[in-house]
Design an enzyme around this catalytic site. Sequence first.
Site: not given
Ligand code: XBP
Ligand code: MG
Length: 256
Positions: A9, A11
Amino acid sequence: MRLKALLFDVDGTLAETERDGHRPAFNRAFADYCLHWQWDESLYGRLLAVTGGKERMFHFASEYLGSSERPEDLDTLIPELHTAKNRHYAAIIDAGEISLRPGIRRIINEAHKAGVRLAIATTTTRVNVIALLESLLGKESIGWFEVIATADEVPDKKPSPDVYQYVLDQMGLKADECIAVEDSENGIKASIALGIPTLVTVSEYNRDGDFSEALLVVDNLGEPGSPCHVLGGRAASVVGEGVSTVDLPLLDGILT
Ligand code: XBP
Ligand code: MG
């Protein structure tokens, strides 16, 4: 080695990107469009229950704004805000304001050297992932990830398992040959739905998630001299409390 691939993953897992990355980037985009929307840390924590930046803004507009405050042209406005937000996010990353979490560079380097295959499975937009990897791991790191699966390739976001299914299909791997590395409840729901053993590295906005299905739960992956702590997971008793870093032999050993 039984472990064939690590599926990351982005973020919250590779880096703490939400509080000081995406959140201020959203607020700067709102200011660009003269909107008096302001997402403070606590509100943003609640909004994170909705994955995807566009989906999060639609949710905010419908749940937190009165009908008189809600712009009429949301279907046009939100994609524009999202593009602006991602531009601000890239600037924040470029300015070096976000770092990799402990142990991330180490385990990616270990896997790359050992021939353990690497992939990204995220609900974030592709430009954000590329900006983060290039800036924090170096431009060459893009080639280390055999598949980079993002919201651009897989529109149905976590907790949907689609992004993990896409990665398994593209790599021709079975779930039990991989370990997913996640930080959130929505993330582990997506990986566990396919039976992918999951290592949870708890992030600042996700301390209270339900991680009962995890293979192992840690506070971070640890660095020599800065040990991690095991918080739970099916393999916690096998690993024991003395573990200081999560490395490939440890992960391979608990993949039974
Ligand atoms: C994290 C998310 C994302 C980010 C924002 O997803 O929910 O929506 O907050 O990114 P992960 P975008 O942990 O799966 O990476 O604005 O590009 O959606
Ligand atoms: Mg995440």
